[in-house]
Enzyme design. Structure first.
Site, PDB file in Angstrom:
ATOM      1  N   THR A  93       0.829  -1.245  -0.002  1.00 39.18           N
ATOM      2  CA  THR A  93      -0.267  -0.040   0.036  1.00 39.18           C
ATOM      3  C   THR A  93       0.994   1.189   0.091  1.00 39.18           C
ATOM      4  O   THR A  93       2.062   1.169   0.697  1.00 39.18           O
ATOM      5  CB  THR A  93      -0.854   0.067   1.369  1.00 39.18           C
ATOM      6  OG1 THR A  93      -1.642  -1.299   1.312  1.00 39.18           O
ATOM      7  CG2 THR A  93      -1.710   1.078   1.236  1.00 39.18           C
ATOM      8  N   PHE A 161      -3.871 -17.440  -5.992  1.00 36.24           N
ATOM      9  CA  PHE A 161      -4.809 -17.685  -4.612  1.00 36.24           C
ATOM     10  C   PHE A 161      -4.390 -18.380  -3.695  1.00 36.24           C
ATOM     11  O   PHE A 161      -5.076 -18.787  -2.798  1.00 36.24           O
ATOM     12  CB  PHE A 161      -6.236 -18.075  -5.258  1.00 36.24           C
ATOM     13  CG  PHE A 161      -7.004 -17.250  -6.220  1.00 36.24           C
ATOM     14  CD1 PHE A 161      -7.768 -16.236  -5.701  1.00 36.24           C
ATOM     15  CD2 PHE A 161      -7.081 -17.883  -7.505  1.00 36.24           C
ATOM     16  CE1 PHE A 161      -8.287 -15.452  -6.518  1.00 36.24           C
ATOM     17  CE2 PHE A 161      -7.855 -17.089  -8.273  1.00 36.24           C
ATOM     18  CZ  PHE A 161      -8.582 -15.823  -7.968  1.00 36.24           C
ATOM     19  N   PHE A 225     -14.044 -10.962   0.307  1.00 30.34           N
ATOM     20  CA  PHE A 225     -15.124 -11.558   0.750  1.00 30.34           C
ATOM     21  C   PHE A 225     -14.713 -12.530   1.885  1.00 30.34           C
ATOM     22  O   PHE A 225     -15.401 -12.561   2.935  1.00 30.34           O
ATOM     23  CB  PHE A 225     -15.545 -12.836  -0.248  1.00 30.34           C
ATOM     24  CG  PHE A 225     -16.940 -12.104  -1.014  1.00 30.34           C
ATOM     25  CD1 PHE A 225     -16.770 -10.944  -1.791  1.00 30.34           C
ATOM     26  CD2 PHE A 225     -17.964 -12.810  -0.861  1.00 30.34           C
ATOM     27  CE1 PHE A 225     -17.852 -10.359  -2.332  1.00 30.34           C
ATOM     28  CE2 PHE A 225     -18.978 -12.241  -1.676  1.00 30.34           C
ATOM     29  CZ  PHE A 225     -18.927 -11.185  -2.205  1.00 30.34           C
ATOM     30  N   LEU A 226     -13.268 -13.154   1.858  1.00 25.54           N
ATOM     31  CA  LEU A 226     -12.750 -13.651   2.731  1.00 25.54           C
ATOM     32  C   LEU A 226     -12.471 -13.093   4.181  1.00 25.54           C
ATOM     33  O   LEU A 226     -12.919 -13.509   5.417  1.00 25.54           O
ATOM     34  CB  LEU A 226     -11.392 -14.462   2.367  1.00 25.54           C
ATOM     35  CG  LEU A 226     -11.565 -15.485   1.248  1.00 25.54           C
ATOM     36  CD1 LEU A 226     -10.320 -15.842   1.013  1.00 25.54           C
ATOM     37  CD2 LEU A 226     -12.199 -16.810   1.758  1.00 25.54           C
ATOM     38  N   CYS A 275      -2.152  -9.642   2.041  1.00 24.14           N
ATOM     39  CA  CYS A 275      -3.194  -9.425   1.101  1.00 24.14           C
ATOM     40  C   CYS A 275      -4.559  -8.728   1.441  1.00 24.14           C
ATOM     41  O   CYS A 275      -5.076  -7.852   1.024  1.00 24.14           O
ATOM     42  CB  CYS A 275      -3.632 -10.904   0.496  1.00 24.14           C
ATOM     43  SG  CYS A 275      -2.023 -11.373  -0.782  1.00 24.14           S
ATOM     44  N   PHE A 337       1.632 -13.995  11.054  1.00 27.30           N
ATOM     45  CA  PHE A 337       0.428 -13.367  11.059  1.00 27.30           C
ATOM     46  C   PHE A 337      -0.675 -14.917  11.052  1.00 27.30           C
ATOM     47  O   PHE A 337      -1.862 -14.864  11.123  1.00 27.30           O
ATOM     48  CB  PHE A 337       0.140 -12.618   9.768  1.00 27.30           C
ATOM     49  CG  PHE A 337       0.167 -13.465   8.498  1.00 27.30           C
ATOM     50  CD1 PHE A 337       1.123 -13.855   7.647  1.00 27.30           C
ATOM     51  CD2 PHE A 337      -1.427 -13.467   7.878  1.00 27.30           C
ATOM     52  CE1 PHE A 337       1.128 -14.647   6.592  1.00 27.30           C
ATOM     53  CE2 PHE A 337      -1.330 -14.385   6.815  1.00 27.30           C
ATOM     54  CZ  PHE A 337      -0.089 -14.807   6.024  1.00 27.30           C
ATOM     55  N   ARG A 345       3.741  -9.845   7.761  1.00 27.22           N
ATOM     56  CA  ARG A 345       3.252  -8.731   7.403  1.00 27.22           C
ATOM     57  C   ARG A 345       1.811  -8.651   7.828  1.00 27.22           C
ATOM     58  O   ARG A 345       0.975  -9.541   7.880  1.00 27.22           O
ATOM     59  CB  ARG A 345       3.226  -8.764   5.761  1.00 27.22           C
ATOM     60  CG  ARG A 345       4.594  -8.338   5.372  1.00 27.22           C
ATOM     61  CD  ARG A 345       4.828  -8.569   3.773  1.00 27.22           C
ATOM     62  NE  ARG A 345       4.530  -9.809   3.234  1.00 27.22           N
ATOM     63  CZ  ARG A 345       4.629 -10.333   2.079  1.00 27.22           C
ATOM     64  NH1 ARG A 345       4.735  -9.265   1.145  1.00 27.22           N
ATOM     65  NH2 ARG A 345       4.559 -11.529   1.846  1.00 27.22           N
TER      66      ARG A 345
HETATM   67  C1  UDX Z   1      -5.093 -14.961   1.595  1.00 25.75           C
HETATM   68  C2  UDX Z   1      -6.076 -15.827   0.904  1.00 25.75           C
HETATM   69  O1  UDX Z   1      -6.536 -16.736   1.507  1.00 25.75           O
HETATM   70  C3  UDX Z   1      -5.335 -16.319  -0.547  1.00 25.75           C
HETATM   71  O2  UDX Z   1      -6.328 -16.955  -1.166  1.00 25.75           O
HETATM   72  C4  UDX Z   1      -4.674 -15.122  -1.219  1.00 25.75           C
HETATM   73  O3  UDX Z   1      -3.966 -15.601  -2.431  1.00 25.75           O
HETATM   74  C5  UDX Z   1      -3.777 -14.441  -0.410  1.00 25.75           C
HETATM   75  O4  UDX Z   1      -4.483 -13.970   0.881  1.00 25.75           O
HETATM   76  P1  UDX Z   1      -3.073 -15.574   3.313  1.00 25.75           P
HETATM   77  O5  UDX Z   1      -3.072 -14.260   3.752  1.00 25.75           O
HETATM   78  O6  UDX Z   1      -1.739 -16.389   2.886  1.00 25.75           O
HETATM   79  O7  UDX Z   1      -4.082 -15.974   2.123  1.00 25.75           O
HETATM   80  O8  UDX Z   1      -3.595 -16.312   4.530  1.00 25.75           O
HETATM   81  P2  UDX Z   1      -5.190 -16.937   5.270  1.00 25.75           P
HETATM   82  O9  UDX Z   1      -5.302 -18.163   5.511  1.00 25.75           O
HETATM   83  O10 UDX Z   1      -6.058 -16.349   4.110  1.00 25.75           O
HETATM   84  O11 UDX Z   1      -5.070 -15.941   6.374  1.00 25.75           O
HETATM   85  C6  UDX Z   1      -5.330 -14.574   6.338  1.00 25.75           C
HETATM   86  C7  UDX Z   1      -5.586 -14.079   7.889  1.00 25.75           C
HETATM   87  O12 UDX Z   1      -6.787 -14.302   8.422  1.00 25.75           O
HETATM   88  C8  UDX Z   1      -4.570 -14.670   8.937  1.00 25.75           C
HETATM   89  O13 UDX Z   1      -3.931 -13.897   9.731  1.00 25.75           O
HETATM   90  C9  UDX Z   1      -5.500 -15.797   9.516  1.00 25.75           C
HETATM   91  O14 UDX Z   1      -5.046 -16.148  10.972  1.00 25.75           O
HETATM   92  C10 UDX Z   1      -6.661 -14.894   9.320  1.00 25.75           C
HETATM   93  N1  UDX Z   1      -7.809 -16.059   9.720  1.00 25.75           N
HETATM   94  C11 UDX Z   1      -8.148 -16.909   8.740  1.00 25.75           C
HETATM   95  C12 UDX Z   1      -8.815 -15.824  10.761  1.00 25.75           C
HETATM   96  O15 UDX Z   1      -8.427 -15.118  11.619  1.00 25.75           O
HETATM   97  N2  UDX Z   1      -9.800 -16.717  10.733  1.00 25.75           N
HETATM   98  C13 UDX Z   1      -9.999 -17.505   9.774  1.00 25.75           C
HETATM   99  O16 UDX Z   1     -11.167 -18.196   9.877  1.00 25.75           O
HETATM  100  C14 UDX Z   1      -9.292 -17.684   8.868  1.00 25.75           C
HETATM  101  P1  ADP Z   2       5.137 -11.497  -2.784  1.00 23.60           P
HETATM  102  O1  ADP Z   2       4.272 -12.005  -1.398  1.00 23.60           O
HETATM  103  O2  ADP Z   2       3.944 -10.672  -3.582  1.00 23.60           O
HETATM  104  O3  ADP Z   2       5.646 -12.419  -3.473  1.00 23.60           O
HETATM  105  P2  ADP Z   2       7.440 -10.648  -1.750  1.00 23.60           P
HETATM  106  O4  ADP Z   2       8.093  -9.207  -1.026  1.00 23.60           O
HETATM  107  O5  ADP Z   2       7.741 -11.602  -0.954  1.00 23.60           O
HETATM  108  O6  ADP Z   2       6.096 -10.172  -2.327  1.00 23.60           O
HETATM  109  O7  ADP Z   2       8.377 -10.575  -3.090  1.00 23.60           O
HETATM  110  C1  ADP Z   2       8.377  -9.585  -4.132  1.00 23.60           C
HETATM  111  C2  ADP Z   2       9.954  -9.776  -4.735  1.00 23.60           C
HETATM  112  O8  ADP Z   2      10.021  -8.858  -5.692  1.00 23.60           O
HETATM  113  C3  ADP Z   2      11.007  -9.315  -3.510  1.00 23.60           C
HETATM  114  O9  ADP Z   2      11.802 -10.218  -3.459  1.00 23.60           O
HETATM  115  C4  ADP Z   2      11.749  -8.069  -4.426  1.00 23.60           C
HETATM  116  O10 ADP Z   2      13.044  -7.981  -4.153  1.00 23.60           O
HETATM  117  C5  ADP Z   2      11.422  -8.553  -5.782  1.00 23.60           C
HETATM  118  N1  ADP Z   2      11.282  -7.175  -6.674  1.00 23.60           N
HETATM  119  C6  ADP Z   2      10.744  -6.111  -6.492  1.00 23.60           C
HETATM  120  N2  ADP Z   2      10.761  -5.186  -7.501  1.00 23.60           N
HETATM  121  C7  ADP Z   2      11.670  -5.766  -8.450  1.00 23.60           C
HETATM  122  C8  ADP Z   2      12.524  -5.677  -9.658  1.00 23.60           C
HETATM  123  N3  ADP Z   2      12.122  -4.388 -10.162  1.00 23.60           N
HETATM  124  N4  ADP Z   2      13.175  -6.325 -10.296  1.00 23.60           N
HETATM  125  C9  ADP Z   2      13.300  -7.814  -9.882  1.00 23.60           C
HETATM  126  N5  ADP Z   2      12.739  -8.140  -8.457  1.00 23.60           N
HETATM  127  C10 ADP Z   2      11.860  -7.173  -7.948  1.00 23.60           C
END
Ligand code: UDX
Ligand code: ADP
Length: 464
Positions: A93, A161, A225-226, A275, A337, A345
């Site tokens: 962000t 996803f 939605f999630l 996310c 998290f 994050r």
């Molecule tokens: C999410 C989406 O699930 C995934 O499809 C998308 O691609 C990226 O974002 P992620 O952030 O890796 O994935 O984890 P997720 O399992 O969705 O959990 C997100 C947060 O919600 C976590 O902090 C988890 O602890 C919390 N959570 C999840 C709850 O508090 N309650 C639940 O029932 C489910």
């Molecule tokens: P995500 O969860 O979306 O995969 P991350 O921060 O884990 O995000 O990974 C993104 C990666 O992209 C980082 O390792 C960062 O160094 C790389 N990156 C960002 N900008 C560039 C760029 N211009 N060229 C190559 N790699 C990049």
């Protein structure tokens, strides 16, 4: 149709790394190069100590690495030599200027697009993998068009996803794959080329093909939605605590209605991750931009409720400990998290710790996967107090027993499985009395803990 033989992925992070590893594993005839500007990260991908922790990932990487999966910092050559380029760079962000705190910062995407335009000498299919605001593909197209010397680009949206902690499983057996592209003959051909790659291991009927913008919007909507489900159940935790209802019973009761479904109804200290918040803020920004304030406010409420939940958890600890935690040790179990990841994050832990430190608590933390450096960096990023104070007031431990020793209260922040099998009697014996336990995940056996002597405060459960 021409089959793709070479792929490059820009960005070796939580999305790019695992996704490319699985593609390489499933498609041995395709050469996959993952590139990143971060040389340390690339070096780590070449060892058995991968830069991200994901169950099962190392096995997949080892199977393909050196065969058809490569990691490199030579971005230009990788782009030049590939027919298909995935953009998997980070899109945080914005922390400055227009759209600050809401819009996605697309500078890394823009830089990658410019690089592709600059160095390409043959036609390419460019795939958006990072979560991006709707119509980003349009900006990418504009950049690519500006720089071409006869080279043609097709831009696809192929949102990821996968959830962290289950990335490998989600990639190997996804509910669906979504591919959006231009509805022109060239666009449809590009969609087919990518479909062909996934069809190596995913049934074709699970590969959804849409227009470009529908695909981009679907990603934001899925995450919104999630997150909304979690905020909805979390909103009821406060009511349950006030009335004596049990939120887990409520969640179970409503979840058995097949129209509602049982997943993503686990009450918690608040959702985190890279996310949910970012994508909803993006959605809010888009709605505002298109003059839809009521729609923006509707989705923003999901974030407001989540912030309230984190704050409420910390405030509840302070109130319960006789309105002050000054000088008292509070143990936080978990910093990630969610379980099975080292990603922090937007983790609720950061905000809970920050609130406790502001009330002058001494905080002891244990997380099985998160390093002390990361914890301090997370706290310092908030800039609530000087870094030195964070180091003085927050101590990181290498096991749960040390973290809880001499604590007045324990707060469960992450649902790590190992917390369920701790010797809670031993922990209780080494704590200050009365010994409080705040379960922000409801993963522990509360009646057993009460027998041991703890005063248990569980999220969304009325008083004992
Ligand atoms: C999410 C989406 O699930 C995934 O499809 C998308 O691609 C990226 O974002 P992620 O952030 O890796 O994935 O984890 P997720 O399992 O969705 O959990 C997100 C947060 O919600 C976590 O902090 C988890 O602890 C919390 N959570 C999840 C709850 O508090 N309650 C639940 O029932 C489910
Ligand atoms: P995500 O969860 O979306 O995969 P991350 O921060 O884990 O995000 O990974 C993104 C990666 O992209 C980082 O390792 C960062 O160094 C790389 N990156 C960002 N900008 C560039 C760029 N211009 N060229 C190559 N790699 C990049």
């Amino acid at each position: 149709m021409k089959k793709i033989k070479s792929i490059c992925c820009i960005g070796a992070g939580y999305v790019g790394g695992p996704t490319m590893a699985v593609i390489a594993q499933q498609c041995p005839e395709i050469k996959v190069i993952v590139v990143d500007i971060n040389a340390d990260r690339i070096a780590q991908w070449q060892t058995d100590n991968l830069p991200i922790y994901e169950p099962g990932l190392l096995e997949v990487v080892k199977e393909a690495r050196g065969r058809n999966l490569f990691f490199s910092t030579d971005i230009e050559n990788a782009i030049r030599d590939s027919e298909m380029i995935f953009m998997s760079v980070n899109t945080p962000t914005k922390t400055y200027g227009l759209g600050k705190g809401r819009a996605a910062d697309l500078k890394f995407v823009e830089l990658s697009a410019r690089k592709i335009a600059e160095v390409s000498t043959s036609d390419k299919i460019v795939v958006e993998k990072s979560t991006l605001p709707v119509r980003t593909a349009e900006s990418i197209k504009t950049i690519l068009k500006e720089h071409t010397n006869g080279v043609k680009f097709q831009v696809l949206s192929n949102p990821e996803f996968l959830a962290e902690g289950t990335a490998v499983q989600d990639l190997q057996k996804p509910d669906r794959v979504l591919i959006g592209g231009d509805q022109t003959p060239e666009g449809l051909q590009a969609i087919e080329a990518l479909t062909d790659i996934y069809a190596h291991w995913i049934p074709r009927e699970q590969i959804i093909q849409t227009r470009l913008w529908s695909s981009e919007l679907s990603k934001l909507t899925a995450n919104a939605f999630l997150a909304q489900r979690i905020s909805s159940i979390n909103s009821l935790t406060a009511l349950c605590e006030a009335t004596g209802a049990d939120v887990d019973e409520v969640a179970y009761a409503i979840g058995t209605d097949s129209r509602i479904g049982s997943k993503f109804l686990k009450a918690s200290v608040g959702f985190g991750g890279s996310c949910f918040q970012k994508d909803i803020l993006n959605l809010v920004y888009l709605c505002e931009y298109f003059g839809l304030p009521e729609v923006a406010a509707y989705w923003e409420q999901v974030i407001i409720m989540n912030d309230y939940q984190k704050k409420r958890f910390a405030t509840n600890i302070i109130h319960t400990l006789f309105n002050t935690v000054s000088g008292k040790k509070i143990a936080l179990l978990g910093w990630a998290f969610k379980k099975d990841t080292n990603d922090t994050r937007e983790s609720a832990a950061i905000y809970v710790a920050d609130d406790l430190l502001s009330d002058l608590a001494q905080v002891g933390v244990y997380d099985p996967q998160v390093s002390a450096d990361k914890m301090y960096a997370d706290l310092n990023y908030l800039q609530t107090r000087p870094a030195k104070e964070n180091e003085q007031m927050l101590e990181v431990h290498s096991n749960a027993y040390d973290a809880c020793k001499d604590a007045h209260a324990i707060a469960i922040i992450t649902e790590w499985d190992e917390f369920k099998t701790l010797d809670w009697q031993r922990i209780f014996d080494q704590m200050k009395k009365p010994a409080f336990l705040f379960d922000g995940r409801n993963i522990l056996n509360h009646s057993h803990l009460r027998e041991v002597g703890f005063i248990v405060k569980a999220i969304g459960k009325g008083a004992e």
